[in-house]
Design a protein around this motif. Structure first.
Motif, PDB file in Angstrom:
ATOM      1  N   GLN A  87       0.807  -1.235   0.000  1.00  0.00           N
ATOM      2  CA  GLN A  87       0.000   0.000   0.000  1.00  0.00           C
ATOM      3  C   GLN A  87       0.835   1.278   0.000  1.00  0.00           C
ATOM      4  O   GLN A  87       0.272   2.377  -0.081  1.00  0.00           O
ATOM      5  N   CYS A 141     -10.691  -1.043   8.383  1.00  0.00           N
ATOM      6  CA  CYS A 141      -9.801  -2.197   8.175  1.00  0.00           C
ATOM      7  C   CYS A 141      -8.355  -1.715   8.265  1.00  0.00           C
ATOM      8  O   CYS A 141      -7.562  -1.890   7.335  1.00  0.00           O
ATOM      9  N   CYS A 142      -8.043  -1.125   9.404  1.00  0.00           N
ATOM     10  CA  CYS A 142      -6.793  -0.358   9.534  1.00  0.00           C
ATOM     11  C   CYS A 142      -5.559  -1.223   9.763  1.00  0.00           C
ATOM     12  O   CYS A 142      -4.439  -0.739   9.630  1.00  0.00           O
ATOM     13  N   TYR A 143      -5.736  -2.492  10.167  1.00  0.00           N
ATOM     14  CA  TYR A 143      -4.618  -3.349  10.585  1.00  0.00           C
ATOM     15  C   TYR A 143      -3.783  -2.581  11.620  1.00  0.00           C
ATOM     16  O   TYR A 143      -4.327  -2.160  12.624  1.00  0.00           O
ATOM     17  N   GLN A 147      -1.281   1.877   9.188  1.00  0.00           N
ATOM     18  CA  GLN A 147      -0.267   2.601   8.398  1.00  0.00           C
ATOM     19  C   GLN A 147      -0.839   3.810   7.634  1.00  0.00           C
ATOM     20  O   GLN A 147      -0.166   4.826   7.492  1.00  0.00           O
ATOM     21  N   TRP A 148      -2.083   3.705   7.152  1.00  0.00           N
ATOM     22  CA  TRP A 148      -2.644   4.860   6.429  1.00  0.00           C
ATOM     23  C   TRP A 148      -2.746   6.058   7.372  1.00  0.00           C
ATOM     24  O   TRP A 148      -2.255   7.149   7.070  1.00  0.00           O
ATOM     25  N   ASP A 161     -11.145  -2.107  13.039  1.00  0.00           N
ATOM     26  CA  ASP A 161     -10.698  -3.417  12.560  1.00  0.00           C
ATOM     27  C   ASP A 161     -11.415  -4.466  13.421  1.00  0.00           C
ATOM     28  O   ASP A 161     -12.032  -4.123  14.423  1.00  0.00           O
ATOM     29  N   VAL A 162     -11.338  -5.747  13.007  1.00  0.00           N
ATOM     30  CA  VAL A 162     -11.914  -6.798  13.860  1.00  0.00           C
ATOM     31  C   VAL A 162     -10.846  -7.499  14.685  1.00  0.00           C
ATOM     32  O   VAL A 162     -11.146  -8.389  15.463  1.00  0.00           O
ATOM     33  N   SER A 163      -9.590  -7.127  14.474  1.00  0.00           N
ATOM     34  CA  SER A 163      -8.510  -7.783  15.217  1.00  0.00           C
ATOM     35  C   SER A 163      -8.024  -6.885  16.359  1.00  0.00           C
ATOM     36  O   SER A 163      -7.472  -5.806  16.123  1.00  0.00           O
ATOM     37  N   LEU A 216     -14.942  -3.174  15.201  1.00  0.00           N
ATOM     38  CA  LEU A 216     -16.240  -3.274  14.513  1.00  0.00           C
ATOM     39  C   LEU A 216     -16.079  -4.081  13.230  1.00  0.00           C
ATOM     40  O   LEU A 216     -15.040  -4.010  12.577  1.00  0.00           O
ATOM     41  N   VAL A 272     -16.888  -4.165   9.564  1.00  0.00           N
ATOM     42  CA  VAL A 272     -17.264  -3.094   8.630  1.00  0.00           C
ATOM     43  C   VAL A 272     -18.476  -3.471   7.766  1.00  0.00           C
ATOM     44  O   VAL A 272     -19.072  -2.604   7.128  1.00  0.00           O
ATOM     45  N   ASP A 332     -10.042  -0.152   3.157  1.00  0.00           N
ATOM     46  CA  ASP A 332      -9.023  -1.095   2.653  1.00  0.00           C
ATOM     47  C   ASP A 332      -9.284  -2.485   3.242  1.00  0.00           C
ATOM     48  O   ASP A 332      -8.544  -2.953   4.117  1.00  0.00           O
ATOM     49  N   PRO A 333     -10.362  -3.143   2.763  1.00  0.00           N
ATOM     50  CA  PRO A 333     -10.774  -4.411   3.382  1.00  0.00           C
ATOM     51  C   PRO A 333      -9.884  -5.589   2.978  1.00  0.00           C
ATOM     52  O   PRO A 333      -9.066  -5.466   2.062  1.00  0.00           O
TER      53      PRO A 333
HETATM   54  C1  LIG Z   1      -6.016  -5.706   3.677  1.00  0.00           C
HETATM   55  S1  LIG Z   1      -5.850  -5.665   5.410  1.00  0.00           S
HETATM   56  C2  LIG Z   1      -5.770  -3.965   5.696  1.00  0.00           C
HETATM   57  C3  LIG Z   1      -4.398  -3.411   5.641  1.00  0.00           C
HETATM   58  C4  LIG Z   1      -4.250  -2.041   6.202  1.00  0.00           C
HETATM   59  N1  LIG Z   1      -5.246  -1.118   5.722  1.00  0.00           N
HETATM   60  C5  LIG Z   1      -2.848  -1.561   5.866  1.00  0.00           C
HETATM   61  O1  LIG Z   1      -2.704  -0.843   4.861  1.00  0.00           O
HETATM   62  O2  LIG Z   1      -1.933  -1.948   6.558  1.00  0.00           O
HETATM   63  C6  LIG Z   1      -7.431  -6.025   5.979  1.00  0.00           C
HETATM   64  C7  LIG Z   1      -7.718  -5.774   7.473  1.00  0.00           C
HETATM   65  O3  LIG Z   1      -9.135  -5.930   7.657  1.00  0.00           O
HETATM   66  C8  LIG Z   1      -9.398  -6.560   8.879  1.00  0.00           C
HETATM   67  N2  LIG Z   1     -10.728  -7.161   8.706  1.00  0.00           N
HETATM   68  C9  LIG Z   1     -11.067  -8.328   8.110  1.00  0.00           C
HETATM   69  N3  LIG Z   1     -12.407  -8.475   8.069  1.00  0.00           N
HETATM   70  C10 LIG Z   1     -12.934  -7.354   8.644  1.00  0.00           C
HETATM   71  C11 LIG Z   1     -14.259  -6.902   8.899  1.00  0.00           C
HETATM   72  N4  LIG Z   1     -15.310  -7.636   8.529  1.00  0.00           N
HETATM   73  N5  LIG Z   1     -14.417  -5.725   9.513  1.00  0.00           N
HETATM   74  C12 LIG Z   1     -13.360  -4.973   9.907  1.00  0.00           C
HETATM   75  N6  LIG Z   1     -12.072  -5.344   9.678  1.00  0.00           N
HETATM   76  C13 LIG Z   1     -11.866  -6.516   9.054  1.00  0.00           C
HETATM   77  C14 LIG Z   1      -8.236  -7.504   9.075  1.00  0.00           C
HETATM   78  O4  LIG Z   1      -8.061  -7.787  10.447  1.00  0.00           O
HETATM   79  C15 LIG Z   1      -7.078  -6.705   8.468  1.00  0.00           C
HETATM   80  O5  LIG Z   1      -6.430  -5.965   9.458  1.00  0.00           O
END
Ligand SMILES: C[S@@+](CC[C@H](N)C(=O)[O-])C[C@H]1O[C@@H](n2cnc3c(N)ncnc32)[C@H](O)[C@@H]1O
Length: 432
Positions: A237, A264-266, A269-270, A291-293, A316, A318, A336-337
């Protein structure tokens, strides 16, 4: 490792050579003139056309739909399944990144895009307790690559020395860690087991499960390089984040505060990079990181706060829970899912999920704000994604203009003959 193994010769059926002649590195089992049955999975193969003309050298797997993968299209390069060849190629890919200016954390090897199918390596520049080092996160995805890289620890030890001698990196073997991330589903398609992450070599005094990696703009991000998602971070990214940040360097925010929603912030980094840019302009930043984690969110809070933003952490889903966030409130929304489409059969449900997420994103952005929509599903065609975003915009009765169109960073090179290598897409819209 296959030094003593002479390549087996495989021929293609008449007319089945078009794709490989065009530079695509795969051959499917039904394109072979004879059944590959009995071939040792991953053993070297020289591929010929129906008339016996040389096409490519690589390795074969009779148990995979992709029976043959090319490492070279040059007839003089036939010993491509030896570690010496792999070592030369990996010095070349590092040199190529170096020439492009990648000196901190970068994708060192991107499989087919680097003519090394089945191998992904991310190189992280790490900092801890005033010490620096480098961590290689390695994914071996095919039987062929697994056969070549049978002794990864000694292989990387030799390579580190050569890379240092060539002045491509200052780090010694003592300052290098290697983590094998063979916890990837696609290994099953090759008859390989999914393994738990393994640290093959660590750096004395460093904790790789919570460590600072240095990314673009010398920004530090804490992440988990052993159990973290993907190889511990999403380096792909970097380019898209730069595109958005370039916009934010000049954009006007009359209220002096910028509200960011990072979906979906992980590890954030954004938002971290956005905060870095906006704080330098003297603007206040408030981030809602979703994020869910919980594991990822704990790192996100730390990373974003370190840049000086006020952070609101929300665990949450998303696709279900975004109703709890305010509408028309955020100046910047990032969506960014994870890959909602992993196989062709997922296309209808995946498309629906992208539509739902983008509809929410466009509902929550304020007038004058930006929405960055991403998809890392390779099977989601760009045209389909455009259609989904268009629908999401019209559902929210927004007026929006697309101002940026991105993809993965230059350390993820793609062969034009290998369209499968293009997976990451990003569009930024300015909402009025
Ligand atoms: C593609 S990664 C995102 C990477 C992040 N935006 C970055 O640039 O580093 C997807 C993220 O979505 C989260 N995730 C997966 N399913 C989700 C959901 N239903 N709702 C919220 N977050 C979710 C994962 O835990 C993961 O951190």
């Amino acid at each position: 490792m296959n030094k003593s193994i002479k390549p087996t010769v495989w021929r293609l059926r008449t007319g089945a050579d078009r794709r490989i002649r065009g530079g695509h590195p795969w051959t499917f089992s039904n394109e072979l003139a004879e059944s590959p049955k009995g071939h040792t999975p991953g053993a070297p193969v020289v591929l010929l056309d129906a008339k016996g003309g040389f096409l490519a050298s690589g390795y074969g797997n009779p148990h995979s739909l992709i029976a043959f993968r090319a490492l070279s299209f040059k007839s003089q390069e036939q010993e491509v399944c030896e570690t010496e060849y792999l070592q030369r190629q990996l010095v070349k890919t590092w040199w190529q990144r170096h020439r492009l200016g990648f000196k901190s954390s970068f994708r060192w090897c991107y499989g087919e895009g680097d003519f090394l199918p089945g191998l992904v390596i991310d190189r992280y520049l790490v900092h801890q307790n005033g010490q620096m080092g480098q961590v290689f996160a390695v994914q071996i995805l095919t039987a062929g690559m697994s056969a070549i890289l049978q002794e990864p620890t000694s292989f990387f030890e030799n390579l580190v020395q050569e890379i240092k001698e060539k002045n491509l990196s200052d780090f010694s073997w003592e300052q290098t860690a290697v983590v094998l991330r063979n916890d990837v589903q696609v290994r099953r398609l090759e008859g390989l087991e999914i393994e738990a992450p393994r640290v093959l070599k660590t750096i004395e005094g460093m904790n790789l499960s919570e460590i600072d990696i240095e990314i673009k703009n010398q920004v530090l991000m804490t992440t988990d390089l052993i159990e973290g998602q993907k190889t511990g971070f999403f380096l792909d990214q970097a380019h898209n984040i730069s595109l958005l940040c370039d916009q934010l360097k000049t954009m006007e925010f009359p209220e002096g505060i910028v509200r960011v929603l990072d979906l979906c912030c992980y590890v954030g980094q954004w938002s971290t990079q956005i905060t870095h840019v906006l704080q330098a302009r003297g603007l206040k930043v408030e981030v809602t990181a979703v994020d869910v984690s919980d594991h990822a969110l704990s790192f996100a809070a730390k990373n974003i706060e370190r840049q000086g933003a006020v952070v609101n952490i929300r665990n949450l889903d998303v696709l279900k829970d975004l109703g709890s966030l305010p509408d028309r409130y955020f100046d910047v929304v990032i969506a960014d899912p994870p890959a909602f489409i992993k196989a062709k059969k997922d296309v209808p449900t995946g498309r629906h999920a992208y539509l739902k997420l983008n509809t929410s994103a466009f509902k929550m952005v304020r007038k004058g704000g930006l929405v960055a929509s991403c998809s890392c599903s390779g099977l989601f065609e760009e045209a389909e994604m455009i259609d989904v975003i268009r629908k999401a915009i019209s559902r929210g009765e927004n007026e929006a203009r697309c101002i940026q169109h991105g993809g993965h960073s230059a350390d993820h090179p793609v062969l034009l003959a290998f369209r499968e290598g293009f997976y990451l897409k990003m569009f930024v819209h300015h909402v009025l």
